[in-house]
Design a protein around this motif. Structure first.
Motif: not given
Length: 407
Positions: A73-74, A79-81, A239-240, A266-270
Motif C-alpha cells: 500500500e502507498q 506514486r510520482q516517485d 527500490y522503495a 514532496r508533500h511535506g516530506h523529504v
C-alpha cells in the motif's frame, strides 16, 4: 533509532521483541479465521496504516502452508516517485546485525575465530579494556561500549548532509572515545559500536571487506539477488522510496539537528532514499527485499548457514529487561519473544526513511517481513496515531505468520 522498534539507534529503546510481544498480547488473537479473512484483514490494516501517515507499506507473510501473502500500500502522493511493489529493495537498518553475526559464527565454525576471543586480539589498542571484552559480548550487547550514533559527529551523515566514507574502524573510533557505560559482561545495553567493532574484526580476520563477505558467504550461495552491504547511496534494483517530514512539518519533539534532511521535497516530506546509509556500517548498512530476507531467515534457522553448535550459540539469549528474566531476549544478533500466537525470532531495523521488521519461527518454516517507509516518528515517539496503526498491523502480521490471525 526508534524506541518502538530497533534501528541504528541513538537513544534507549524498546526492541521489536518487546513491542510485538506487548501489542500481540493486547490484541487477543483468535484461531478460527480463514486464510482469505486473514489476507483481507491485513490489507485493511495496511490501508489504515497509510491513512495514519505512512508513505508506504510492504509486508510478506509465509505461514509455511501454501503461497506467501504479499501486501503493498502507498500514499497517492508518493506514486510520482515510484510505484511500490512487493519485490522492491529497501534499507534493512539493524537487521544487518543478524547477517553480520552469522558471518562471525561461520568463522567460529571454521576455527578462524572463537567467541571467547578478546577484541584486543584482533584490534590491538583500538578498544579500551579490550582484553576484557570478548566477541560474544560484542555480539550480544554486553560489552558496555558507548553507542557511536549518539555522537554529534554522525549527525550530518544521518540527515544526508555530509557524504564521507565511514569505515568500521572510523565508526569504532567515534564510539570508544567516550567512556564505557559499564564493566564488560555486567549488564545488557544495545550499542551499535559493538557491531562496528565486530565489522573491524571480520575484516581483520579475513582480509576482505564486509561487502565481499556478505556477497560470497551469504548472498551468492543463497541466490539473494537483491541483498548487499551498501558502501554508498547506490541501489542495484527497483527500490522503495523512504521519506521523513520536512523541516516545516517535523514535530517539535525532534531535536533541531535532525530536522533538516537532504533530499527532494514532496508533500511535506523529504525523499531520503538517495542518502548514503554507510554510517550504519556493520550495525545497519544492509539492503535487501522481503523475498530475499525470508530465504535468508529460513536458511539460517534451518541450519543451512550454520552448524548446529553455532546456531545454538546464536540462540543463547540474555533478557532484554533484567526485571523480566523470562521475557524477550537477545542472542547473538537475534531477538526472540513469546506471544500468544507463538514464539518468534528475528530483528528489526530503522534508518531514515525505513522502519523494518523481520521475524521467523524457530525452525525457519514461517517468515514475515514488514517495511514502513518512514522512521523518525518512531525514533522520537512523535506520532501516537501512526504508532497505534503500526502496532496493529505488526500484531496481525505476527499472528498470520503463525496461522492465528486477529479477528
Amino acid at each position: 533509532m526508534s524506541r518502538t522498534f530497533f534501528v541504528v539507534r541513538r537513544r534507549p529503546h524498546r526492541t521489536v521483541a518487546l513491542a510485538l510481544a506487548a501489542s500481540v498480547a493486547m490484541a487477543s488473537p483468535a484461531v478460527a479465521s480463514t486464510t482469505g479473512d486473514n489476507t483481507e484483514q491485513l490489507r485493511r490494516l495496511a490501508r489504515e496504516l497509510v491513512a495514519a501517515g505512512a508513505p508506504g507499506v510492504i509486508a510478506r507473510i509465509d505461514d509455511g502452508h501454501g503461497h506467501p501473502v504479499e501486501i503493498v500500500e502507498q500514499a497517492p502522493w508518493t506514486r510520482q516517485d515510484h510505484l511500490l511493489t512487493a519485490t522492491d529493495e529497501y534499507r534493512m537498518g539493524s537487521n544487518t546485525k543478524t547477517m553480520v553475526a552469522t558471518l562471525v559464527l561461520q568463522l567460529v565454525a571454521e576455527g578462524k575465530l572463537t567467541l571467547s576471543d578478546p577484541v584486543e586480539k584482533w584490534l590491538p589498542g583500538k578498544v579500551p579494556n579490550g582484553k576484557a571484552i570478548t566477541l560474544r559480548m560484542l555480539l550480544n550487547h554486553t560489552g558496555g561500549l558507548f553507542d557511536y550514533t549518539e555522537d554529534p559527529a554522525l549527525r550530518p551523515s544521518i540527515v544526508g548532509r555530509e557524504r564521507q566514507r565511514w569505515t568500521s574502524a572510523k565508526l569504532l573510533a567515534v564510539g570508544v572515545k567516550h567512556d564505557p557505560l559499564f564493566a564488560p559482561g555486567t549488564k545488557w545495553s544495545y550499542s551499535n559500536t559493538n557491531y562496528a567493532a565486530i565489522g573491524a574484526v571480520l575484516e581483520r580476520a579475513t582480509g576482505t571487506s564486509l561487502a565481499n563477505l556478505v556477497r560470497d558467504r551469504i548472498a551468492r550461495p543463497l541466490g539473494l539477488n537483491h541483498t548487499y552491504y551498501a558502501t554508498d547511496s547506490t541501489w542495484r534494483g527497483p527500490y522503495a522510496h523512504g521519506y521523513e517530514r520536512d523541516a516545516a512539518h517535523m514535530p517539535p519533539e525532534v531535536p533541531v539537528w535532525f530536522r533538516n534532511f537532504a533530499g527532494t521535497r514532496r508533500h511535506g516530506h523529504v525523499d531520503v532514499s538517495g542518502n548514503d546509509p554507510g554510517w550504519g556500517g556493520a550495525a545497519g548498512a544492509m539492503v535487501s527485499n522481503a523475498q530475499d530476507w525470508a530465504r535468508f531467515s529460513t536458511a539460517l534457522m534451518s541450519g543451512k548457514l550454520l552448524p548446529a553448535a553455532q546456531l545454538a550459540q546464536m540462540r543463547a539469549t540474555l533478557p532484554i529487561d533484567a526485571r523480566q528474566p523470562d521475557g524477550p531476549g537477545y542472542g547473538l544478533g537475534i531477538q526472540t519473544a513469546a506471544t500468544p500466537c507463538g514464539t518468534f525470532w528475528g530483528h528489526d531495523g530503522g534508518i531514515p526513511g525505513y522502519l523494518t521488521t523481520n521475524i521467523t519461527d524457530r525452525a525457519g518454516g514461517r517468515t514475515a517481513s514488514v517495511l514502513v517507509s518512514t522512521e523518525f516518528w518512531a525514533e522520537f515517539e512523535t506520532d501516537p496515531k501512526l504508532a497505534k496503526a503500526t502496532q496493529a498491523f505488526q500484531s496481525a502480521v505476527t499472528c498470520a505468520m503463525f496461522g492465528k490471525p486477529l479477528v
